[in-house]
Design a protein around this motif. Structure first.
Motif, PDB file in Angstrom:
ATOM      1  N   ALA A 179      18.583  65.737  39.268  1.00  0.00           N
ATOM      2  CA  ALA A 179      17.883  66.677  38.384  1.00  0.00           C
ATOM      3  C   ALA A 179      18.868  67.581  37.640  1.00  0.00           C
ATOM      4  CB  ALA A 179      16.882  67.510  39.187  1.00  0.00           C
ATOM      5  N   LEU A 180      20.072  67.716  38.174  1.00  0.00           N
ATOM      6  CA  LEU A 180      21.091  68.505  37.467  1.00  0.00           C
ATOM      7  C   LEU A 180      21.596  67.754  36.235  1.00  0.00           C
ATOM      8  CD1 LEU A 180      23.311  69.695  40.486  1.00  0.00           C
ATOM      9  CD2 LEU A 180      21.589  71.031  39.255  1.00  0.00           C
ATOM     10  N   GLY A 181      21.329  66.443  36.207  1.00  0.00           N
ATOM     11  CA  GLY A 181      21.754  65.637  35.063  1.00  0.00           C
ATOM     12  C   GLY A 181      23.010  64.818  35.324  1.00  0.00           C
ATOM     13  N   VAL A 182      23.557  64.911  36.533  1.00  0.00           N
ATOM     14  CA  VAL A 182      24.763  64.137  36.850  1.00  0.00           C
ATOM     15  C   VAL A 182      24.361  62.711  37.226  1.00  0.00           C
ATOM     16  CG1 VAL A 182      25.926  66.219  37.689  1.00  0.00           C
ATOM     17  CG2 VAL A 182      24.787  64.707  39.333  1.00  0.00           C
ATOM     18  N   SER A 183      25.323  61.780  37.228  1.00  0.00           N
ATOM     19  CA  SER A 183      24.965  60.441  37.693  1.00  0.00           C
ATOM     20  C   SER A 183      25.557  60.177  39.079  1.00  0.00           C
ATOM     21  CB  SER A 183      25.342  59.364  36.678  1.00  0.00           C
ATOM     22  OG  SER A 183      26.692  59.449  36.347  1.00  0.00           O
ATOM     23  N   LEU A 184      24.944  59.249  39.770  1.00  0.00           N
ATOM     24  CA  LEU A 184      25.329  58.937  41.149  1.00  0.00           C
ATOM     25  C   LEU A 184      25.752  57.481  41.258  1.00  0.00           C
ATOM     26  CD1 LEU A 184      22.337  60.631  43.079  1.00  0.00           C
ATOM     27  CD2 LEU A 184      24.563  61.634  42.504  1.00  0.00           C
ATOM     28  N   SER A 185      26.868  57.247  41.935  1.00  0.00           N
ATOM     29  CA  SER A 185      27.291  55.868  42.137  1.00  0.00           C
ATOM     30  C   SER A 185      27.540  55.594  43.618  1.00  0.00           C
ATOM     31  CB  SER A 185      28.556  55.566  41.324  1.00  0.00           C
ATOM     32  OG  SER A 185      29.625  56.384  41.749  1.00  0.00           O
ATOM     33  N   ILE A 186      27.496  54.314  43.971  1.00  0.00           N
ATOM     34  CA  ILE A 186      27.818  53.900  45.342  1.00  0.00           C
ATOM     35  C   ILE A 186      29.201  53.266  45.314  1.00  0.00           C
ATOM     36  CG2 ILE A 186      27.180  52.484  47.314  1.00  0.00           C
ATOM     37  CD1 ILE A 186      25.078  54.511  46.772  1.00  0.00           C
ATOM     38  N   ASP A 187      30.135  53.916  45.988  1.00  0.00           N
ATOM     39  CA  ASP A 187      31.524  53.470  46.046  1.00  0.00           C
ATOM     40  C   ASP A 187      31.672  52.363  47.092  1.00  0.00           C
ATOM     41  OD1 ASP A 187      34.216  53.498  45.472  1.00  0.00           O
ATOM     42  OD2 ASP A 187      34.607  55.478  46.328  1.00  0.00           O
ATOM     43  N   ASP A 188      32.678  51.511  46.905  1.00  0.00           N
ATOM     44  CA  ASP A 188      33.011  50.466  47.888  1.00  0.00           C
ATOM     45  C   ASP A 188      31.775  49.646  48.255  1.00  0.00           C
ATOM     46  OD1 ASP A 188      35.423  51.842  47.827  1.00  0.00           O
ATOM     47  OD2 ASP A 188      35.033  52.918  49.685  1.00  0.00           O
ATOM     48  N   PHE A 189      30.925  49.398  47.266  1.00  0.00           N
ATOM     49  CA  PHE A 189      29.650  48.746  47.547  1.00  0.00           C
ATOM     50  C   PHE A 189      29.853  47.394  48.228  1.00  0.00           C
ATOM     51  CE2 PHE A 189      25.966  46.076  46.574  1.00  0.00           C
ATOM     52  CZ  PHE A 189      24.964  46.877  47.127  1.00  0.00           C
ATOM     53  N   GLY A 190      29.090  47.165  49.276  1.00  0.00           N
ATOM     54  CA  GLY A 190      29.151  45.886  49.984  1.00  0.00           C
ATOM     55  C   GLY A 190      29.982  45.926  51.246  1.00  0.00           C
ATOM     56  N   THR A 191      30.699  47.035  51.487  1.00  0.00           N
ATOM     57  CA  THR A 191      31.547  47.086  52.677  1.00  0.00           C
ATOM     58  C   THR A 191      30.898  47.865  53.820  1.00  0.00           C
ATOM     59  OG1 THR A 191      32.682  49.075  51.913  1.00  0.00           O
ATOM     60  CG2 THR A 191      33.669  46.972  51.327  1.00  0.00           C
ATOM     61  N   GLY A 192      29.808  48.575  53.540  1.00  0.00           N
ATOM     62  CA  GLY A 192      29.148  49.363  54.578  1.00  0.00           C
ATOM     63  C   GLY A 192      28.156  48.503  55.354  1.00  0.00           C
ATOM     64  N   TYR A 193      27.440  49.134  56.256  1.00  0.00           N
ATOM     65  CA  TYR A 193      26.495  48.379  57.077  1.00  0.00           C
ATOM     66  C   TYR A 193      25.055  48.768  56.792  1.00  0.00           C
ATOM     67  CZ  TYR A 193      30.692  47.221  59.639  1.00  0.00           C
ATOM     68  OH  TYR A 193      31.926  46.777  59.972  1.00  0.00           O
ATOM     69  N   SER A 194      24.853  49.529  55.740  1.00  0.00           N
ATOM     70  CA  SER A 194      23.502  50.025  55.516  1.00  0.00           C
ATOM     71  C   SER A 194      22.634  48.947  54.875  1.00  0.00           C
ATOM     72  CB  SER A 194      23.546  51.255  54.632  1.00  0.00           C
ATOM     73  OG  SER A 194      24.191  50.946  53.432  1.00  0.00           O
ATOM     74  N   SER A 195      21.353  49.152  54.932  1.00  0.00           N
ATOM     75  CA  SER A 195      20.444  48.166  54.365  1.00  0.00           C
ATOM     76  C   SER A 195      20.322  48.378  52.859  1.00  0.00           C
ATOM     77  CB  SER A 195      19.076  48.292  55.010  1.00  0.00           C
ATOM     78  OG  SER A 195      18.358  49.328  54.391  1.00  0.00           O
ATOM     79  N   LEU A 196      19.823  47.362  52.194  1.00  0.00           N
ATOM     80  CA  LEU A 196      19.683  47.464  50.741  1.00  0.00           C
ATOM     81  C   LEU A 196      18.514  48.350  50.333  1.00  0.00           C
ATOM     82  CD1 LEU A 196      20.365  43.794  49.601  1.00  0.00           C
ATOM     83  CD2 LEU A 196      21.894  45.755  49.404  1.00  0.00           C
ATOM     84  N   SER A 197      17.669  48.682  51.301  1.00  0.00           N
ATOM     85  CA  SER A 197      16.441  49.390  50.938  1.00  0.00           C
ATOM     86  C   SER A 197      16.714  50.739  50.281  1.00  0.00           C
ATOM     87  CB  SER A 197      15.538  49.573  52.161  1.00  0.00           C
ATOM     88  OG  SER A 197      16.162  50.451  53.072  1.00  0.00           O
ATOM     89  N   TYR A 198      17.879  51.341  50.603  1.00  0.00           N
ATOM     90  CA  TYR A 198      18.135  52.646  49.997  1.00  0.00           C
ATOM     91  C   TYR A 198      18.291  52.549  48.481  1.00  0.00           C
ATOM     92  CZ  TYR A 198      23.145  51.615  49.585  1.00  0.00           C
ATOM     93  OH  TYR A 198      24.343  51.057  49.249  1.00  0.00           O
ATOM     94  N   LEU A 199      18.682  51.363  48.002  1.00  0.00           N
ATOM     95  CA  LEU A 199      18.874  51.212  46.550  1.00  0.00           C
ATOM     96  C   LEU A 199      17.584  51.440  45.777  1.00  0.00           C
ATOM     97  CD1 LEU A 199      21.279  48.164  46.169  1.00  0.00           C
ATOM     98  CD2 LEU A 199      21.763  50.588  45.791  1.00  0.00           C
TER      99      LEU A 199
END
Ligand code: C2E
Ligand code: MG
Ligand code: MG
Ligand code: MG
Length: 299
Positions: A179-199
């Motif tokens: 909401a502040l207007g900044v953008s968000l990225s996911i770094d090192d994508f694919g190396t973590g263990y989290s599920s894709l559902s957060y996307l």
């Protein structure tokens, strides 16, 4: 501590149980030394930022930069972030360091814009620890207000570890950042263990393909399949995708022909000190044109 255990397990190799070695003792002594010195680094002005260009693959032009922290210690020399960011996270010092990084990077980028060097974006790495800080939103807002940087020129890099840790931020916190207007990225994508559902649940704008997948992209069919799948995944979710660690012309051509949006890597430039980065901007250096468009291939 889980990440130290993981780090050690990685270092020692799988199924190799070793609980104590002299080398490990030296390592922990080094950590203690680093921790002590790091407490003073900020006030002694020993930290600085390097900037690595991010290049649009379609136009070949620099469209942004990632700010990467550097520590020049009088005796230890140049300490790479891989040696002190972990320590800073464990001790909580990363909250102050991260705030300094964001403020410095935003001010520098605004100065370059004011100098007529283009409306570029600057990305900063945000540690999971910084999400624990109660004033995160206010501090980002304050940096934008104080520096005058347009919010859309600030990108905040998160890692997947954030989504599996016990400080997992509420979806709401990410929405407040957006909401502040900044953008968000996911770094090192694919190396973590989290599920894709957060996307689909979190307001993400950019996926950054980890450099471990890019390294063998032209030799390893599996890595190539992973990279093209991440590009497709990003685009299907209406996200932009940037490849990290691009070191060769072959990797560049592969990524370009598979529709990746941007690249970052030694092939174009290493991370540079501010004055060197400014020179690069003034030269308006661009990526070479795709092979098929080179003059000798025409007609
Ligand atoms: P990262 O955010 O994934 O940053 C990219 C790293 O890849 C940088 O390492 C960069 O120098 C390196 N790199 C870029 N292009 C290439 C390439 O073509 N080949 C290879 N082999 N490497 C390339 P660096 O600067 O040593 O930073 C390492 C990590 O330290 C960063 O990984 C990030 O996780 C962390 N870090 C750096 N600055 C900050 C910061 O200000 N705050 C936080 N929380 N973490 C930071
Ligand atoms: Mg990063
Ligand atoms: Mg990365
Ligand atoms: Mg990283």
């Amino acid at each position: 501590h889980a990440d130290i255990a993981m780090y050690r397990a990685k270092k020692l190799g799988r199924n190799n149980f070793q609980f104590y070695t002299p080398a490990m003792n030296e390592e922990s002594q080094e950590r203690v030394r680093i921790e002590g010195a790091l407490r003073n680094a900020l006030e002694r002005d020993e930290l600085m930022l390097h900037y690595q260009p991010q290049v649009d693959l379609a136009t070949g032009k620099i469209v942004g930069m990632e700010a990467l922290v550097r520590w020049q210690h009088p005796e230890l020399g140049m300490v790479p972030p891989t040696r002190f960011v972990g320590v800073a996270e464990e001790t909580g010092l990363i909250v102050q360091i991260g705030a300094w990084v964001m403020r410095t990077a935003a001010a520098q980028n605004k100065a370059w814009q004011d100098a007529g060097l283009g409306r570029l974006r600057v990305a900063v790495n945000l540690s999971a620890r910084q999400f624990g800080a109660a004033d995160l939103i206010e501090s980002i807002e304050q940096v934008l207000a104080d520096t005058g940087l347009a919010p859309e020129c600030l990108e905040i890099e998160l890692t997947e570890s954030l989504f599996m840790s016990d400080v997992t931020p509420a979806v709401e916190l990410l929405h407040r950042m957006k909401a502040l207007g900044v953008s968000l990225s996911i770094d090192d994508f694919g190396t973590g263990y989290s599920s894709l559902s957060y996307l689909s649940r979190f307001p993400i704008d950019v996926l950054k393909i980890d450099r471990s997948f890019v390294a063998d992209i032209t030799h390893d069919a599996n890595d190539a399949a992973i990279v093209t799948s991440i590009i497709a995944l990003a685009h299907n979710l209406k996200l932009s995708v940037i490849a990290e660690g691009v070191e060769t012309r072959e990797q560049l051509d592969y990524l370009r022909s598979h529709g990746c949006d941007e690249m970052q890597g030694y092939y174009f430039s290493r991370p540079l000190a501010a004055d060197e980065f400014e020179q690069l901007l003034r030269q308006q250096r661009t990526l070479p044109a795709p092979a098929a468009l080179l003059p000798e291939d025409a007609v």
